[in-house]
Write a protein that holds these residues in place. Sequence first.
Motif, PDB file in Angstrom:
ATOM      1  N   SER A  69      70.178 107.308  18.028  1.00 34.97           N
ATOM      2  CA  SER A  69      69.593 106.993  19.240  1.00 34.97           C
ATOM      3  C   SER A  69      70.070 108.318  20.126  1.00 34.97           C
ATOM      4  O   SER A  69      69.327 109.285  21.243  1.00 34.97           O
ATOM      5  CB  SER A  69      70.563 106.799  19.664  1.00 34.97           C
ATOM      6  OG  SER A  69      71.572 107.368  20.037  1.00 34.97           O
ATOM      7  N   LEU A  98      77.954 101.436  20.057  1.00 34.57           N
ATOM      8  CA  LEU A  98      77.521 101.012  19.305  1.00 34.57           C
ATOM      9  C   LEU A  98      78.477 100.002  18.445  1.00 34.57           C
ATOM     10  O   LEU A  98      79.759 100.854  18.809  1.00 34.57           O
ATOM     11  CB  LEU A  98      76.333 101.707  17.941  1.00 34.57           C
ATOM     12  CG  LEU A  98      75.381 102.138  18.192  1.00 34.57           C
ATOM     13  CD1 LEU A  98      74.951 102.535  16.992  1.00 34.57           C
ATOM     14  CD2 LEU A  98      74.235 101.054  18.717  1.00 34.57           C
ATOM     15  N   VAL A 112      73.512 104.958  23.503  1.00 39.79           N
ATOM     16  CA  VAL A 112      73.673 103.917  22.991  1.00 39.79           C
ATOM     17  C   VAL A 112      75.733 104.192  22.812  1.00 39.79           C
ATOM     18  O   VAL A 112      75.899 105.039  22.276  1.00 39.79           O
ATOM     19  CB  VAL A 112      73.078 104.013  21.879  1.00 39.79           C
ATOM     20  CG1 VAL A 112      72.166 102.986  22.497  1.00 39.79           C
ATOM     21  CG2 VAL A 112      72.779 104.598  20.740  1.00 39.79           C
ATOM     22  N   GLN A 155      75.030 112.549  27.286  1.00 41.12           N
ATOM     23  CA  GLN A 155      73.659 112.289  26.855  1.00 41.12           C
ATOM     24  C   GLN A 155      72.457 112.125  28.082  1.00 41.12           C
ATOM     25  O   GLN A 155      71.419 112.461  28.119  1.00 41.12           O
ATOM     26  CB  GLN A 155      73.176 111.234  25.958  1.00 41.12           C
ATOM     27  CG  GLN A 155      71.923 111.814  24.790  1.00 41.12           C
ATOM     28  CD  GLN A 155      71.674 111.077  23.682  1.00 41.12           C
ATOM     29  OE1 GLN A 155      73.666 110.066  23.464  1.00 41.12           O
ATOM     30  NE2 GLN A 155      70.825 109.745  23.400  1.00 41.12           N
ATOM     31  N   ARG A 200      80.445 109.975  25.601  1.00 49.47           N
ATOM     32  CA  ARG A 200      79.430 110.658  24.383  1.00 49.47           C
ATOM     33  C   ARG A 200      77.934 110.198  25.495  1.00 49.47           C
ATOM     34  O   ARG A 200      77.267 110.817  25.347  1.00 49.47           O
ATOM     35  CB  ARG A 200      79.694 110.523  23.377  1.00 49.47           C
ATOM     36  CG  ARG A 200      78.963 110.941  22.378  1.00 49.47           C
ATOM     37  CD  ARG A 200      78.373 109.627  21.087  1.00 49.47           C
ATOM     38  NE  ARG A 200      77.650 109.297  21.071  1.00 49.47           N
ATOM     39  CZ  ARG A 200      76.517 109.374  20.933  1.00 49.47           C
ATOM     40  NH1 ARG A 200      75.520 110.449  20.782  1.00 49.47           N
ATOM     41  NH2 ARG A 200      75.519 108.312  21.738  1.00 49.47           N
ATOM     42  N   GLN A 238      66.001 100.324  16.949  1.00 47.65           N
ATOM     43  CA  GLN A 238      66.967 100.282  15.459  1.00 47.65           C
ATOM     44  C   GLN A 238      66.307  98.892  15.259  1.00 47.65           C
ATOM     45  O   GLN A 238      65.754  99.143  13.883  1.00 47.65           O
ATOM     46  CB  GLN A 238      68.263  99.959  15.374  1.00 47.65           C
ATOM     47  CG  GLN A 238      69.167 101.050  15.326  1.00 47.65           C
ATOM     48  CD  GLN A 238      70.747 100.789  15.916  1.00 47.65           C
ATOM     49  OE1 GLN A 238      71.018  99.956  16.639  1.00 47.65           O
ATOM     50  NE2 GLN A 238      71.235 100.560  14.848  1.00 47.65           N
ATOM     51  N   MET A 269      67.804 106.810  27.096  1.00 47.54           N
ATOM     52  CA  MET A 269      68.309 105.991  26.848  1.00 47.54           C
ATOM     53  C   MET A 269      69.896 106.274  25.736  1.00 47.54           C
ATOM     54  O   MET A 269      69.999 107.520  24.714  1.00 47.54           O
ATOM     55  CB  MET A 269      68.200 104.782  25.993  1.00 47.54           C
ATOM     56  CG  MET A 269      68.892 103.850  26.114  1.00 47.54           C
ATOM     57  SD  MET A 269      67.426 102.819  24.737  1.00 47.54           S
ATOM     58  CE  MET A 269      66.489 101.682  25.199  1.00 47.54           C
ATOM     59  N   ALA A 296      65.342 109.761  23.714  1.00 48.35           N
ATOM     60  CA  ALA A 296      67.123 109.991  24.006  1.00 48.35           C
ATOM     61  C   ALA A 296      67.026 110.723  24.918  1.00 48.35           C
ATOM     62  O   ALA A 296      68.268 110.616  24.579  1.00 48.35           O
ATOM     63  CB  ALA A 296      66.499 111.175  22.270  1.00 48.35           C
ATOM     64  N   ILE A 337      82.694 104.096  13.539  1.00 52.09           N
ATOM     65  CA  ILE A 337      82.531 105.920  12.711  1.00 52.09           C
ATOM     66  C   ILE A 337      83.538 106.266  12.372  1.00 52.09           C
ATOM     67  O   ILE A 337      84.708 106.225  12.964  1.00 52.09           O
ATOM     68  CB  ILE A 337      81.300 106.909  13.763  1.00 52.09           C
ATOM     69  CG1 ILE A 337      82.085 106.881  15.063  1.00 52.09           C
ATOM     70  CG2 ILE A 337      80.405 105.832  14.259  1.00 52.09           C
ATOM     71  CD1 ILE A 337      82.027 108.321  16.009  1.00 52.09           C
ATOM     72  N   GLU A 348      79.279  99.630  15.039  1.00 47.32           N
ATOM     73  CA  GLU A 348      79.822 100.265  13.776  1.00 47.32           C
ATOM     74  C   GLU A 348      80.407 101.060  13.844  1.00 47.32           C
ATOM     75  O   GLU A 348      80.464 101.882  15.428  1.00 47.32           O
ATOM     76  CB  GLU A 348      78.108 101.076  13.392  1.00 47.32           C
ATOM     77  CG  GLU A 348      77.854 101.815  14.072  1.00 47.32           C
ATOM     78  CD  GLU A 348      76.301 102.295  13.134  1.00 47.32           C
ATOM     79  OE1 GLU A 348      75.392 101.241  12.779  1.00 47.32           O
ATOM     80  OE2 GLU A 348      76.002 103.530  12.927  1.00 47.32           O
ATOM     81  N   GLY A 403      76.604 108.763  11.789  1.00 49.63           N
ATOM     82  CA  GLY A 403      76.071 107.217  10.972  1.00 49.63           C
ATOM     83  C   GLY A 403      74.667 107.313  11.886  1.00 49.63           C
ATOM     84  O   GLY A 403      74.155 108.038  12.523  1.00 49.63           O
ATOM     85  N   GLU A 404      74.110 106.485  10.889  1.00 50.91           N
ATOM     86  CA  GLU A 404      73.386 106.703  11.112  1.00 50.91           C
ATOM     87  C   GLU A 404      71.393 105.770  12.484  1.00 50.91           C
ATOM     88  O   GLU A 404      71.422 106.510  13.364  1.00 50.91           O
ATOM     89  CB  GLU A 404      72.074 105.121  10.028  1.00 50.91           C
ATOM     90  CG  GLU A 404      70.838 105.795  10.324  1.00 50.91           C
ATOM     91  CD  GLU A 404      70.574 104.459   9.235  1.00 50.91           C
ATOM     92  OE1 GLU A 404      70.776 104.300   8.232  1.00 50.91           O
ATOM     93  OE2 GLU A 404      69.954 103.482   9.394  1.00 50.91           O
ATOM     94  N   GLY A 405      72.831 104.667  12.902  1.00 46.00           N
ATOM     95  CA  GLY A 405      72.383 104.420  14.552  1.00 46.00           C
ATOM     96  C   GLY A 405      72.569 105.268  15.542  1.00 46.00           C
ATOM     97  O   GLY A 405      71.676 105.751  16.304  1.00 46.00           O
ATOM     98  N   TYR A 406      74.117 105.849  15.765  1.00 43.87           N
ATOM     99  CA  TYR A 406      73.966 107.371  16.865  1.00 43.87           C
ATOM    100  C   TYR A 406      72.816 108.098  16.143  1.00 43.87           C
ATOM    101  O   TYR A 406      72.366 108.711  17.991  1.00 43.87           O
ATOM    102  CB  TYR A 406      75.032 108.027  16.692  1.00 43.87           C
ATOM    103  CG  TYR A 406      76.727 106.598  17.539  1.00 43.87           C
ATOM    104  CD1 TYR A 406      76.387 106.731  18.206  1.00 43.87           C
ATOM    105  CD2 TYR A 406      77.463 105.900  16.560  1.00 43.87           C
ATOM    106  CE1 TYR A 406      76.604 105.300  19.577  1.00 43.87           C
ATOM    107  CE2 TYR A 406      78.646 105.511  17.659  1.00 43.87           C
ATOM    108  CZ  TYR A 406      78.396 104.926  18.666  1.00 43.87           C
ATOM    109  OH  TYR A 406      79.178 104.073  18.904  1.00 43.87           O
TER     110      TYR A 406
END
Lengths: 346, 365
Positions: free
Chosen positions: A240, B83, B81, B156, B152, B52, B79, B76, B87, B85, A234-237
């Motif tokens: 990031s 989210l 994230v 990072q 995940r 975003q 930081m 990146a 997936i 949303e 997805g775009e958000g990940y």
Amino acid sequence: MNDESYHSLASRRRARYAAVFCFFAVSFAVIVVLNINIGTVKLPVSDIARAIFLREGDVKTLDIIWTIRLPRMIMAALLGGALALAGFLLQTFFENPIAGPYVLGISSGAKMMVALVMIVCMRNAQGFSSFAMVTSAFAGALLSTCFIIVVARKIRNMAALLVAGIMIGYICNAVTDFLINIASDSDIVNLQNWSLGSFAGMNWSGVYAALVLVGVTTVLTMCMAKPIGAFQLGEGYAASMGVNIKVFRVLLILLSSFLAATVTAYAGPIAFVGIAVPFIAKGALGTSKPLVVIPGSFVCGSVFCMMCDLIARTAFAPVELSISTVTSAFGAPIVIYMLIRKRSRI
Amino acid sequence: MSYLSLENVSVGYNGKALIRDICIDASKGEIVTLIGPNGAGKSTILKSITKQLELISGKVIFDGRDMSRMSAKDIATRMAVVLTERIRPELMTCHDIVATGRYPYTGRLGLLDPEDEKKVDECLAMVNATHLGAREFSQISDGERQRILLARAICQEPDIIILDEPTSFLDIKHKLELLEILRRMAEDKGVSIVLSLHEIDLAEKISDKIVCVKGDRIFGYGRPEEIFTGDMISRLYDIEGGVFDPLFGSLELPPPEGEPEAFVISSGGSGIGIYRKLGKENTPFAAGILYENDIDYQAAKYMAVRVVSEKAFEKISDEAFSQAMEMVEQCSRVICGSITIGEQNRRIEELIRAAEDAGKLERWE
């Protein structure tokens, strides 16, 4: 199976990739041999081999092999692969497994533009270079794609997006039909054949041009395997992780439109390859890792199109089927199967 | 020194500011939690921090630098994230998902070297999900997914993790598990954590700082003990009927209204069950005589119509006793939970006897 460690799975996966690619390679070789051997004119294998490897034999055999069967087959391989890649890129872009250049009306857009330019050029100038073909197809493909993107922005709904694509396909086809109707008789013969989709009548200059165009785009696509992989979350990940989403989206659209345009410019619109082939490739490879799926889809698309072309020209010989007739016959059931499976899983 | 700080930031959509003049900051190893009603703009603030959304005005200072001037890769590697949303990756194992966290560190083709593979395994272990590595992401439960997505983010190797409502859809066990991992990350690795939560009770317990989001300014900002006092939470969420009890971090329904019909005698927590039962029966009740340091006293404050109390460790005064006696006489039921009677509260025995004589006494087991 639950607690299998990832690393034993990973080595099994690698073995699977190897096996699947071997299988693709073998089918590729088999299809190539069949494509050269089978045709309206029966030729003995020894003559064919001599014609290819030693370039000797009687003129007729050489002619059939070198000016008809070989360029046609190579084109089917190149363009089939390109089409599968275009489908894969569009599916990534729209995050939708049923996206493809044909259903989204992109092929039809390219076709409309080519028809338009072809008719205008034929009237005013004598020739119609393949450069002009590809450029106009690219413009048409981009036009359709941009329209679809605008629609996708407004409605975030997979089904509605497809309906919009199919509609723009119809509109473009209507315009194309209209153009064909007002075109002069001499143009129509060419146009009619081409607008149904066919690998017939390919020549070596076309093969070289397509080789360069498809080759470069495929390499560029491979270079984008990493951000494509990130985008699958997805775009958000993806953002990031450091992917520049705007640039990435533009590149994705340019590449997929260019691939679809190249195919349409040379062979006309070809149905379902863009959806069915990446699906088969992903399923066979058991992964959606772009680094594996991109070459996998390409080879699988080549094999698929060569096979379909073989059927198109031999099934009812001497009458030739349009290539889309055959790809639809194989591709559509695969897409339906795909839909049913998705539904049952959700 | 604060690691991330928002300086007079205004956030919103399409150039229109929804929340203005946000000034919050997070130091290394701190957990900062955004709470507030739905639609208040918690996500908007978080999305603005993760870039975003573009800031309407103000500056985000990140690791001593203006964040808008940092490259995507710089951000990146610092930081990560989690989210809201959802997936839906196809044919990807949990290990594959976690491995995408290595993105900023891998080469052009994104291939993992053995070092990266080791990191992925470590991150899976950190969220107790080693066994999920080979499972397909689309086929695990919500709680497991959230843990994988957190792994995940950890993979990072960020200095700060931003999580947007990470506990939605999770049952209580998985909520606790997730927050426990976050706390460990903050404590052991010095990772700053900024998250939004719906569970104010959990927010109170894990956060170093609380940001209350409501209206077009930050409604309240401070340490949990500053925020969770008085009626702050009730005002934040516009709670009219019920109350939030800051001491227990629990939400209580409004007490039944009217004159007390029952009088509850208890101590040391034995009354709470009785209060709840009466509350459900919609019977208004009084409680007493409770010492002010008794846990029952805290609960009765929010659940009973009247509380007869006495200062801790004092002998029961005449005043309290007569109030309680009045209640015994007035109420049709007197319910007695288990109670410890000592030198100081001997007179409660009198109350119980009086109730027994009047035939109103019920013993609660």
